[in-house]
Design a protein around this motif. Structure first.
Motif, PDB file in Angstrom:
ATOM      1  N   LEU A  85       3.202 -25.256  -6.124  1.00  0.00           N
ATOM      2  CA  LEU A  85       2.186 -26.511  -5.954  1.00  0.00           C
ATOM      3  C   LEU A  85       0.891 -25.562  -5.681  1.00  0.00           C
ATOM      4  O   LEU A  85       0.967 -24.449  -5.234  1.00  0.00           O
ATOM      5  CB  LEU A  85       2.746 -26.934  -4.634  1.00  0.00           C
ATOM      6  CG  LEU A  85       4.171 -27.934  -4.716  1.00  0.00           C
ATOM      7  CD1 LEU A  85       4.334 -28.562  -3.564  1.00  0.00           C
ATOM      8  CD2 LEU A  85       4.145 -28.787  -6.120  1.00  0.00           C
ATOM      9  N   SER A  86       0.070 -26.439  -5.759  1.00  0.00           N
ATOM     10  CA  SER A  86      -1.357 -25.971  -5.451  1.00  0.00           C
ATOM     11  C   SER A  86      -1.435 -25.972  -3.996  1.00  0.00           C
ATOM     12  O   SER A  86      -0.643 -26.415  -3.058  1.00  0.00           O
ATOM     13  CB  SER A  86      -2.409 -27.094  -5.880  1.00  0.00           C
ATOM     14  OG  SER A  86      -2.424 -28.177  -5.057  1.00  0.00           O
ATOM     15  N   PRO A 117     -12.369 -26.803  -3.278  1.00  0.00           N
ATOM     16  CA  PRO A 117     -12.982 -27.958  -2.817  1.00  0.00           C
ATOM     17  C   PRO A 117     -12.036 -29.079  -3.022  1.00  0.00           C
ATOM     18  O   PRO A 117     -12.118 -30.191  -2.263  1.00  0.00           O
ATOM     19  CB  PRO A 117     -14.142 -28.063  -3.719  1.00  0.00           C
ATOM     20  CG  PRO A 117     -14.695 -26.416  -3.881  1.00  0.00           C
ATOM     21  CD  PRO A 117     -13.326 -25.736  -3.652  1.00  0.00           C
ATOM     22  N   LEU A 118     -11.451 -29.105  -4.144  1.00  0.00           N
ATOM     23  CA  LEU A 118     -10.327 -30.233  -4.437  1.00  0.00           C
ATOM     24  C   LEU A 118      -9.402 -30.111  -3.562  1.00  0.00           C
ATOM     25  O   LEU A 118      -8.933 -31.345  -3.172  1.00  0.00           O
ATOM     26  CB  LEU A 118      -9.929 -29.863  -5.853  1.00  0.00           C
ATOM     27  CG  LEU A 118      -9.025 -30.991  -6.406  1.00  0.00           C
ATOM     28  CD1 LEU A 118      -9.539 -32.622  -6.590  1.00  0.00           C
ATOM     29  CD2 LEU A 118      -8.591 -30.755  -7.686  1.00  0.00           C
ATOM     30  N   GLY A 119      -8.618 -29.240  -3.238  1.00  0.00           N
ATOM     31  CA  GLY A 119      -7.524 -29.134  -2.121  1.00  0.00           C
ATOM     32  C   GLY A 119      -8.022 -29.679  -0.845  1.00  0.00           C
ATOM     33  O   GLY A 119      -7.354 -30.208  -0.150  1.00  0.00           O
ATOM     34  N   ARG A 120      -9.308 -29.189  -0.535  1.00  0.00           N
ATOM     35  CA  ARG A 120      -9.889 -29.942   0.793  1.00  0.00           C
ATOM     36  C   ARG A 120     -10.041 -31.294   0.578  1.00  0.00           C
ATOM     37  O   ARG A 120      -9.871 -31.884   1.872  1.00  0.00           O
ATOM     38  CB  ARG A 120     -11.277 -29.155   0.958  1.00  0.00           C
ATOM     39  CG  ARG A 120     -11.327 -27.749   1.461  1.00  0.00           C
ATOM     40  CD  ARG A 120     -12.739 -27.180   1.446  1.00  0.00           C
ATOM     41  NE  ARG A 120     -13.402 -27.751   2.567  1.00  0.00           N
ATOM     42  CZ  ARG A 120     -14.869 -27.927   2.461  1.00  0.00           C
ATOM     43  NH1 ARG A 120     -15.504 -27.029   1.500  1.00  0.00           N
ATOM     44  NH2 ARG A 120     -15.511 -28.528   3.667  1.00  0.00           N
ATOM     45  N   GLN A 121     -10.447 -31.859  -0.338  1.00  0.00           N
ATOM     46  CA  GLN A 121     -10.794 -33.228  -0.365  1.00  0.00           C
ATOM     47  C   GLN A 121      -9.383 -34.014  -0.422  1.00  0.00           C
ATOM     48  O   GLN A 121      -9.411 -34.894   0.341  1.00  0.00           O
ATOM     49  CB  GLN A 121     -11.378 -33.560  -1.742  1.00  0.00           C
ATOM     50  CG  GLN A 121     -11.801 -35.147  -1.858  1.00  0.00           C
ATOM     51  CD  GLN A 121     -12.264 -35.350  -3.286  1.00  0.00           C
ATOM     52  OE1 GLN A 121     -12.330 -34.559  -4.395  1.00  0.00           O
ATOM     53  NE2 GLN A 121     -13.482 -36.322  -3.356  1.00  0.00           N
ATOM     54  N   GLU A 122      -8.159 -33.412  -0.948  1.00  0.00           N
ATOM     55  CA  GLU A 122      -6.908 -34.225  -0.960  1.00  0.00           C
ATOM     56  C   GLU A 122      -6.649 -34.184   0.564  1.00  0.00           C
ATOM     57  O   GLU A 122      -6.258 -35.191   0.860  1.00  0.00           O
ATOM     58  CB  GLU A 122      -6.269 -33.173  -1.705  1.00  0.00           C
ATOM     59  CG  GLU A 122      -6.244 -33.209  -3.232  1.00  0.00           C
ATOM     60  CD  GLU A 122      -5.057 -32.353  -4.067  1.00  0.00           C
ATOM     61  OE1 GLU A 122      -4.323 -31.691  -3.347  1.00  0.00           O
ATOM     62  OE2 GLU A 122      -5.138 -32.255  -5.378  1.00  0.00           O
ATOM     63  N   VAL A 123      -6.637 -32.964   1.365  1.00  0.00           N
ATOM     64  CA  VAL A 123      -6.063 -33.019   2.683  1.00  0.00           C
ATOM     65  C   VAL A 123      -6.919 -33.973   3.408  1.00  0.00           C
ATOM     66  O   VAL A 123      -6.211 -34.850   4.028  1.00  0.00           O
ATOM     67  CB  VAL A 123      -6.108 -31.618   2.927  1.00  0.00           C
ATOM     68  CG1 VAL A 123      -5.660 -31.693   4.539  1.00  0.00           C
ATOM     69  CG2 VAL A 123      -5.131 -30.844   2.358  1.00  0.00           C
ATOM     70  N   LEU A 124      -8.123 -33.892   3.270  1.00  0.00           N
ATOM     71  CA  LEU A 124      -8.938 -34.807   4.296  1.00  0.00           C
ATOM     72  C   LEU A 124      -8.776 -36.445   3.847  1.00  0.00           C
ATOM     73  O   LEU A 124      -8.701 -37.137   4.769  1.00  0.00           O
ATOM     74  CB  LEU A 124     -10.398 -34.370   3.979  1.00  0.00           C
ATOM     75  CG  LEU A 124     -11.489 -35.039   5.054  1.00  0.00           C
ATOM     76  CD1 LEU A 124     -11.125 -34.648   6.445  1.00  0.00           C
ATOM     77  CD2 LEU A 124     -13.088 -34.694   4.622  1.00  0.00           C
ATOM     78  N   GLN A 125      -8.748 -36.574   2.789  1.00  0.00           N
ATOM     79  CA  GLN A 125      -8.301 -38.005   2.242  1.00  0.00           C
ATOM     80  C   GLN A 125      -7.094 -38.510   2.769  1.00  0.00           C
ATOM     81  O   GLN A 125      -6.925 -39.508   3.551  1.00  0.00           O
ATOM     82  CB  GLN A 125      -8.474 -38.209   0.749  1.00  0.00           C
ATOM     83  CG  GLN A 125      -9.835 -38.396   0.233  1.00  0.00           C
ATOM     84  CD  GLN A 125      -9.962 -38.320  -1.166  1.00  0.00           C
ATOM     85  OE1 GLN A 125      -8.851 -38.155  -2.050  1.00  0.00           O
ATOM     86  NE2 GLN A 125     -11.309 -38.646  -1.834  1.00  0.00           N
ATOM     87  N   THR A 126      -6.114 -37.672   2.747  1.00  0.00           N
ATOM     88  CA  THR A 126      -4.658 -37.911   3.254  1.00  0.00           C
ATOM     89  C   THR A 126      -4.642 -38.201   4.697  1.00  0.00           C
ATOM     90  O   THR A 126      -4.251 -39.058   5.237  1.00  0.00           O
ATOM     91  CB  THR A 126      -3.921 -36.642   2.955  1.00  0.00           C
ATOM     92  OG1 THR A 126      -3.569 -36.700   1.580  1.00  0.00           O
ATOM     93  CG2 THR A 126      -2.417 -37.082   3.447  1.00  0.00           C
TER      94      THR A 126
END
Length: 220
Positions: A85-86, A117-126
Motif C-alpha cells: 500500500l501507499s 501531498p496526496l497521502g496527506r490529503q487522504e489522511v486529513l480528509q478521512t
C-alpha cells in the motif's frame, strides 16, 4: 501518566491506575510512521488485532473490521498486504485499527509527516469525515499549519505549556507571535500580513487561499 497537573478522559482521571483499562478502550493513538504500527501481513487481520486483544467475540470483530475499513475508504483492500500500500493508505489502515476499538477519542501524532501531498490529503480528509459523521473527538498533532487551520480549536504548546489557544482565525492572527515560537502560519495568512505591511487594506481574520483571493478581487 501526567507528571504535573490533571488529565481526564470522559471524566476518568489518568493518574488513577484502576481507570487505565477503561481509558485505553476510549482513546486510540495513530503514530507518525504507519510501518511502526501495522503488524499483520493482511490488512483485515491488522485491523482486527485490537478487538481480539479485548476478547471481543469473532462475529463482532468481523463487523467492526468491516465498518472500520468502510469508514476510511479501505474496504476494497481488506485482503491486501500492507507493504504493497501507499503511505496514505497505510495510515488509513492504522486509523481503521483504532476505529475497530470503537474509540471515542482519536489522537494522531503528526500522521502526515512522512507522506507525500496526496497521502496527506487522504489522511486529513478521512479524519475530518470521522469527526463530522461519527462525532469522534480528534486530537491532531502537527507542524503543518494548513492542517491546523482546518481544526475547530488550535492549541500552541511551548516548553510543555499552552502558549496560545483559540480558533484558527484567532491564533493565526498573531503572525509575529507564531514566528517567535519557531512556527509558521498558513501561507494565505502570511501573504495577507505582508500585503497589509505594504499598505493594502485587508480583513484581519483571513485564513484560507480562497478568502484571500476574494478579498483581493471581489469580482473574481
Amino acid at each position: 501518566l501526567p507528571t504535573e497537573g490533571r488529565c481526564t478522559v470522559a471524566g476518568l482521571d489518568t493518574k488513577e491506575t484502576q481507570e487505565l483499562w477503561r481509558i485505553r478502550q476510549l482513546v486510540s493513538m495513530v503514530f507518525q510512521n504507519p510501518d511502526n504500527q501495522i503488524i499483520a501481513a493482511v490488512v483485515e487481520d491488522d485491523v482486527a488485532f485490537g478487538p481480539e486483544n479485548l476478547g471481543i467475540e469473532p462475529a463482532e470483530i468481523r463487523v467492526r473490521v468491516r465498518d472500520a475499513l468502510a469508514a476510511v475508504g479501505m474496504e476494497r483492500y481488506r485482503t491486501a498486504a500492507p507493504h504493497l500500500l501507499s503511505g496514505g493508505q497505510k495510515q488509513r489502515v492504522a486509523i481503521a485499527g483504532a476505529l475497530a476499538m470503537r474509540t471515542r477519542c482519536l489522537v494522531l501524532d503528526e500522521p502526515t509527516a512522512m507522506l507525500d501531498p496526496l497521502g496527506r490529503q487522504e489522511v486529513l480528509q478521512t479524519v475530518q469525515r470521522l469527526h463530522r459523521e461519527m462525532g469522534i473527538t480528534v486530537i491532531y498533532i502537527t507542524h503543518f499549519m494548513e492542517e491546523a487551520a482546518a481544526a475547530d480549536r488550535v492549541i500552541v504548546m511551548e516548553a510543555g505549556r499552552i502558549a496560545a489557544e483559540g480558533t484558527p482565525r484567532e491564533v493565526f492572527q498573531d503572525v509575529s507571535g507564531m514566528k517567535a515560537r519557531g512556527l509558521d502560519v498558513p501561507l494565505a495568512v502570511e501573504l495577507a500580513a505582508l500585503l497589509r505591511a505594504d499598505g493594502i487594506s485587508l480583513p484581519q481574520d483571513l485564513l484560507t487561499d480562497k478568502e484571500l483571493v476574494r478579498a483581493l478581487c471581489p469580482s473574481c
